[in-house]
Scaffold this active site. Structure first.
Site, PDB file in Angstrom:
ATOM      1  N   HIS A 187       0.501  -5.474   2.729  1.00 16.31           N
ATOM      2  CA  HIS A 187       1.366  -4.709   3.625  1.00 16.31           C
ATOM      3  C   HIS A 187       2.791  -5.251   3.620  1.00 16.31           C
ATOM      4  CE1 HIS A 187      -2.382  -3.016   5.313  1.00 16.31           C
ATOM      5  NE2 HIS A 187      -2.844  -4.216   4.995  1.00 16.31           N
ATOM      6  N   HIS A 203       0.821  -1.212   0.000  1.00 14.65           N
ATOM      7  CA  HIS A 203       0.000   0.000   0.000  1.00 14.65           C
ATOM      8  C   HIS A 203       0.855   1.263   0.000  1.00 14.65           C
ATOM      9  CE1 HIS A 203       0.900   1.110   4.182  1.00 14.65           C
ATOM     10  NE2 HIS A 203       0.843  -0.196   4.442  1.00 14.65           N
ATOM     11  N   GLU A 237      -1.521  -6.375   7.864  1.00 13.30           N
ATOM     12  CA  GLU A 237      -0.199  -6.145   8.436  1.00 13.30           C
ATOM     13  C   GLU A 237      -0.080  -6.927   9.740  1.00 13.30           C
ATOM     14  OE1 GLU A 237       2.867  -5.842   8.517  1.00 13.30           O
ATOM     15  OE2 GLU A 237       3.090  -3.781   7.783  1.00 13.30           O
TER      16      GLU A 237
END
Length: 335
Positions: free
Chosen positions: A273, A100, A203
């Site tokens: 992530h 991202h 994440e």
């Protein structure tokens, strides 16, 4: 535009294993390509009507051979007569990984983990740039984490795709959600890309560090201790996840849900992530626990793998944008 042309030639050379780390020349039919390490320079000479007009929406087609085309499409502008679905090899599929763009807590230097915060303006720009870099690669399915920064990145990236298909998040959390979001037009379905969100791609959870300033945390616990929490493979922060724990859920989900899609020939993009993608790359590239802890992923830089005959072949480096070999490399460096 010239970057797209470079990518196309580079993909052709790589698919034929002609690309190496030294400055060299290669001949591909009527195409002559000069490669220079670290700084890329492309000289293309075409005959007949296969002309490249830089700055205009007119590009030629570079192919590995006359009888073989790749899942990476020819560099061309959007067309209402796009028939590239028929060009894809039946025995290979593309896998695109994108970390991202910058989030609001990245900007504030805070531990984010599984806290759900959006992108900054810079992060939005990174997502759009990522979309430009993958605009010629067909995408059949998208997987994102359950966090908004990954979903924003995927959606913004796809606004740049030449096929103009619409990414649609699939809501399967209840029967009502499935019913209410149903599409009844077959033509609309053909112009849509299903987007699946999964917490397993989140994440890694940073536990009691989430929301803390990274510099203040280092001052409080010591730089060495914070470095251990951030970069060790199997030591988690207080009440959080280690990279090993993150890898267990992310890789299991990849094997169970995403890999079968690739095996069926679908081209997949994953927007996730730093740590969940590091975990997946560890699996794809067969990295050791020591090798993966030194792996750094830049925000908004797409990474490309080709899934062929049960194997993952890396076509773009997971290194940062300053390194030669990053997929769809666009920077021009001076001699």
């Amino acid at each position: 535009m010239s970057a797209q042309v470079f990518h196309q030639a580079m993909g052709t050379l790589q698919s034929n294993r002609l690309l190496n780390n030294s400055g060299t020349h290669h001949e591909l039919g009527n195409i002559r390509v000069q490669l220079i390490p670290k700084c890329f320079k492309l000289n293309i000479e075409l005959s007949r009507n296969r002309n490249f007009r830089f700055g205009k929406k007119n590009f030629g087609i570079i192919q590995a051979t006359a009888s073989q085309t790749s899942v990476i499409e020819s560099a061309s502008s959007p067309s209402n007569h796009d028939t590239s679905d028929s060009k894809k090899k039946s025995n290979e599929a593309a896998l695109i990984l994108v970390r991202h763009g910058e989030s609001l807590w990245n900007e504030k230097n805070l531990f984010t983990g599984c806290v759900d915060v959006p992108l900054t303006k810079k992060g939005v720009e990174e997502a759009i740039e990522a979309g430009k870099r993958i605009s010629n690669i067909p995408v059949d399915m998208i997987y994102t984490s359950a966090l908004i920064r990954a979903q924003m990145t995927a959606m913004l990236a796809m606004t740049q795709h030449r096929r103009r298909k619409v990414p649609i998040i699939m809501h399967n959390e209840s029967e009502q959600a499935r019913t209410w979001s149903q599409i009844f037009s077959e033509d609309t379905m053909k112009q849509s890309i299903p987007v699946v969100t999964a917490w397993q791609l989140n994440e890694r959870m940073y536990g009691e560090l989430q929301g803390l300033n990274k510099q203040e945390t280092a001052d409080r616990y010591g730089k060495e201790q914070v470095h251990v929490w951030r970069r060790s493979y199997d030591i988690p922060p207080p009440n959080g996840e280690s990279l090993e724990m993150c890898a267990q859920r992310a890789v299991a989900y990849f094997k169970d849900q995403i890999e079968p899609q690739l095996q069926s020939g679908k081209n997949v993009m994953i927007a996730a992530h730093g740590n969940s993608l590091r975990s997946i790359i560890m699996y794809l590239d067969k990295l050791t626990s020591q090798e993966v802890i030194s792996l750094e992923l830049s925000t908004g830089i797409p990474m490309l793998y080709i899934f062929k005959e049960g194997k993952f072949i890396r076509r773009g480096s997971p290194a940062g944008p300053a390194e030669a070999g990053v997929y769809a490399y666009t920077r021009v460096c001076n001699p």
